[in-house]
Write a protein that holds these residues in place. Structure first.
Motif, short mmCIF file in Angstrom:
data_model
loop_
_atom_site.label_atom_id
_atom_site.label_comp_id
_atom_site.label_asym_id
_atom_site.label_seq_id
_atom_site.Cartn_x
_atom_site.Cartn_y
_atom_site.Cartn_z
N ARG A 311 3.35 3.45 51.32
CA ARG A 311 4.44 2.90 50.57
C ARG A 311 4.90 3.71 48.99
N PRO A 313 7.11 5.86 48.31
CA PRO A 313 8.65 5.88 47.79
C PRO A 313 8.71 4.46 46.86
N ALA A 314 8.25 3.42 47.39
CA ALA A 314 8.15 2.09 46.60
C ALA A 314 7.49 2.27 45.34
N ILE A 315 6.30 2.77 45.47
CA ILE A 315 5.25 3.00 44.32
C ILE A 315 6.06 3.98 43.23
N ASN A 317 9.14 4.28 42.80
CA ASN A 317 10.50 3.75 42.08
C ASN A 317 9.71 2.58 40.96
N ALA A 318 8.58 1.88 41.50
CA ALA A 318 8.02 0.93 40.58
C ALA A 318 7.68 1.45 39.29
N PHE A 320 8.70 4.30 38.12
CA PHE A 320 9.92 4.53 37.42
C PHE A 320 10.56 3.56 36.31
N GLY A 321 10.47 2.27 37.15
CA GLY A 321 11.22 1.25 36.54
C GLY A 321 10.14 0.79 35.38
N LEU A 322 8.81 0.81 35.58
CA LEU A 322 7.71 0.69 34.50
C LEU A 322 7.80 1.50 33.32
N ILE A 324 10.21 3.17 32.19
CA ILE A 324 11.55 2.63 31.27
C ILE A 324 11.04 1.78 30.40
N ILE A 325 10.78 0.79 31.21
CA ILE A 325 10.22 -0.64 30.50
C ILE A 325 9.36 -0.60 29.27
N GLY B 101 15.78 -0.42 34.14
CA GLY B 101 14.38 -0.17 34.53
C GLY B 101 13.94 -1.25 35.16
N ALA B 108 11.65 -1.98 43.73
CA ALA B 108 10.65 -1.38 44.24
C ALA B 108 9.62 -2.30 44.72
#
Lengths: 353, 291
Positions: A311, A313-315, A317-318, A320-322, A324-325, B101, B108
């Motif tokens: 997983r 790629p999914a990790i 992305n996660a 990445f989002g985390l 930023i937040i 984000g 994801a």
């Protein structure tokens, strides 16, 4: 007890104008220069290639920060401007057979022009509306890059011949090593250029527009011109990054300029610190290294935890989002601010302030 | 003739789904002033939640939808409380970036659980063709999508006009301070608008997932809410319906008669044109800040 610094006192205007003031700052500069000079001799090819992509990202992030961080104009069109720079330089180099410095220079100028053009909505729109307008121009530029057959080699993506400047030729076995010096030179120029821009009247005008545009126009800043110039200057830097990436990767396709790229660059300057040149560099390093390190660490434990490696790629992305937040929630002024606080803590130790 | 009727029905149903997604977007913008870039991800999550309770856990469809709605409410409230509330009063760039984000994170998580391929879900609405006019045939599911979306949109409109909470939401959108002095809890309204936005996106995602496929592409479709809301006006609820239908029809006609690739950016071309001519959209309040 050791004396604690109470501030930085300048004794002459010349000293005050200098980019660096204290002995510690010169020491850190020396360390940085040494590290940059030693890098290509220490790292192997794989890591050097990562450093090279980071250097390109630094140029792009500095450019974006000029627009978003210093002038306060949000742009989701970074990917589009990278595309303009990359395609222009690649086409001029391949089809018009111009030497690389000339083609890159043309790319920078053309991207700056495109930036000024797409900056025109900024004269009428602010904040949220501008974000949406630049999102639209991003999608339109990518569409053009995807559909225009002139920007391809038949059905294959546009390929760029290996770099040669005059008699200087990039060779296969020293590819990353030679590119490191080219990219490092460009990145240093870009960083110094941006750093000095904000010591000039133009740069101050950008910041005045960001802080309060009505007040800026009251003190004689031409807001219209400042905004369009900010778009042009910023896009110029971005165009340089795009052109260099085209020559470095030796192939140009629209897939490397999607909305995700725009978001990645925005994330860099948010994480690094809006409105700080150093911050843009920290952010570029951070955002480019995170997926690599993640990859390495999951690869290291991958055999025992196949669940994770499947997983990846999914990790990524996660994370990445985390990132930023969490940065926006915990330290909206980014890594640059964290670094400042660390320095202050040490300087005033054992006192709190 | 058949093509035209088909394209119209497809366009209207796409538009109705877009209207649902845009309604949530406008609700959030009106009440809290936040531009939500994760609206497309809300569509996607809605479709996946219903998929997992309906197909994976084998619940009856109605229960699955109820579970989905509850999940959407909880998700909306949690996001508002944990992510957006700390950023109240921050500059536009931070707020936009935090929703971006959030979008990356939500996508994801879905990717982690369900993978990148589309999941297969039995049709929820009947797919057989029906003769609308002599010599034409359109799938019933598309027509039902229009009907369901219309019912849900009407329900939302009635809620805003008649119910206590709906009126409180409009009061907050109109003037936060005045609403506070009248004893309305602005915090609760903020949470409620995120919850309702997630619910309307859930319905949209559920319908879209049924007529197309349940995959991550639903989130990309969600990007079209921007042209929709700019056309209709960022703060206008009726604008979302008109905007949604116009964008839905426009993309279907362009892709049917002209070029499917061009159809993906026609909404953005329209968006730029509107921003230049009439930035507040068809029904929006002319309050936009000009420079």
């Amino acid at each position: 007890m050791a004396a604690t610094a109470t501030g930085i006192y300048h004794r002459s205007y010349q000293r005050e104008m200098a980019l660096r003031h204290t002995r510690a700052e010169y020491l850190r500069l020396a360390l940085l220069v040494t590290a940059l000079l030693a890098t290509p001799y220490v790292l192997d090819r794989y890591w050097l290639s990562i450093v090279n992509t980071i250097l390109i990202a630094v140029i792009g992030a500095v450019g974006l920060n000029i627009l978003v961080g210093f002038t306060g104009q949000i742009s989701l069109g970074q990917g589009g401007f990278l595309a303009v720079g990359a395609f222009t330089s690649a086409l001029l180099y391949e089809r018009a057979a111009l030497p690389m410095p000339v083609s890159v220079l043309c790319a920078v100028l053309l991207t700056a022009g495109a930036g000024a053009l797409f900056g025109l909505p900024a004269l009428r729109l602010k904040g949220l509306y501008l974000a949406i307008a630049t999102l639209a121009s991003q999608e339109i530029i990518v569409f053009i890059a995807r559909r225009w057959t002139f920007l391809r080699d038949g059905s294959a993506p546009l390929s760029v011949e290996r770099l040669h400047i005059g008699g200087y030729q990039i060779t296969r076995e020293y590819f990353e090593f030679q590119w490191y010096w080219v990219l490092l030179g460009c990145a240093v120029l870009a960083v110094l250029g941006a750093r000095n821009l904000f010591r000039s009247g133009l740069g101050r005008a950008f910041m005045a527009v960001r802080d309060q545009d009505i007040a800026a126009s009251a003190i004689g800043v031409n807001v219209t011109r400042a905004k369009v110039t900010a778009f042009a200057v910023s896009s110029g830097f971005v165009g340089l990054a795009g052109a260099l990436s085209a020559h470095y990767t030796e192939t140009v396709t629209w897939e490397s300029f999607t909305l995700e790229v725009s978001i990645l660059y925005l994330a860099m300057i948010i994480v690094g610190g809006l409105g700080s040149i150093a911050g843009a560099c920290y952010g570029a390093v951070f955002m480019m290294l995170v997926p690599v390190l993640l990859n390495e660490s999951i690869g290291a434990v991958g055999d025992s935890l196949p669940f994770l490696s499947g997983r990846l790629p999914a990790i990524e992305n996660a994370v990445f989002g985390l990132v930023i937040i969490l940065f926006l929630l915990l330290e909206p002024r980014g890594l640059d601010r964290i670094w400042q606080r660390m320095k202050d803590y040490l300087r005033f130790w054992p006192f709190r302030y | 003739m058949n093509t035209f009727v088909n394209l119209t029905v497809y366009g209207l149903s796409d538009g109705a789904i877009l209207a649902l997604a845009a309604l949530g977007f406008v609700l959030i913008y009106k009440a809290t002033g936040v531009i939500n870039f994760a609206q497309g991800e809300f569509l996607m999550i809605g479709a996946y939640v219903v998929y997992s309770s309906f197909v994976v856990f084998g619940l009856p469809l109605t229960v699955a939808v109820v579970v989905g709605v509850l999940f959407a409410i909880v998700l909306g409230v949690l996001i508002e409380r944990l992510v957006l509330r700390p950023l109240v009063g921050e500059n536009a760039i931070s707020v936009i970036m935090v929703t971006i984000g959030l979008a990356a994170l939500l996508r994801a998580v879905v990717q982690m659980i369900f993978g990148t391929k589309a999941v297969s879900q039995p049709p929820l609405l009947p797919r057989n063709a029906i003769q609308l006019l002599p010599g034409t045939s359109v799938p019933i599911s598309r027509l039902l999508v229009i009907v369901i979306a219309a019912v849900v949109l009407t329900a939302f409109t009635v809620f805003f006009r008649r119910s206590r909470h709906g009126i409180a939401m409009r009061a907050v959108a109109d003037d936060q301070q005045a609403a506070l002095t009248m004893g309305i809890s602005v915090r609760r309204i903020f949470a409620m608008s995120w919850a309702l936005a997630a619910v309307s996106a859930l319905v949209g995602g559920l319908l879209l997932g049924d007529v197309s496929e349940v995959s991550q592409r639903l989130a990309t479709f969600g990007l079209y809410v921007f042209p929709v809301v700019i056309l209709g006006g960022l703060d206008s609820v009726p604008g979302t319906i008109v905007g949604g239908l116009v964008i839905g029809l426009l993309t279907q006609y362009v892709s049917g008669y002209y070029d499917a690739g061009l159809a993906t950016i026609v909404p953005y071309l329209l968006l730029i044109a509107i921003l230049m001519v009439r930035p507040y959209g068809l029904f929006g309040e002319t309050r936009i800040e000009r420079v």
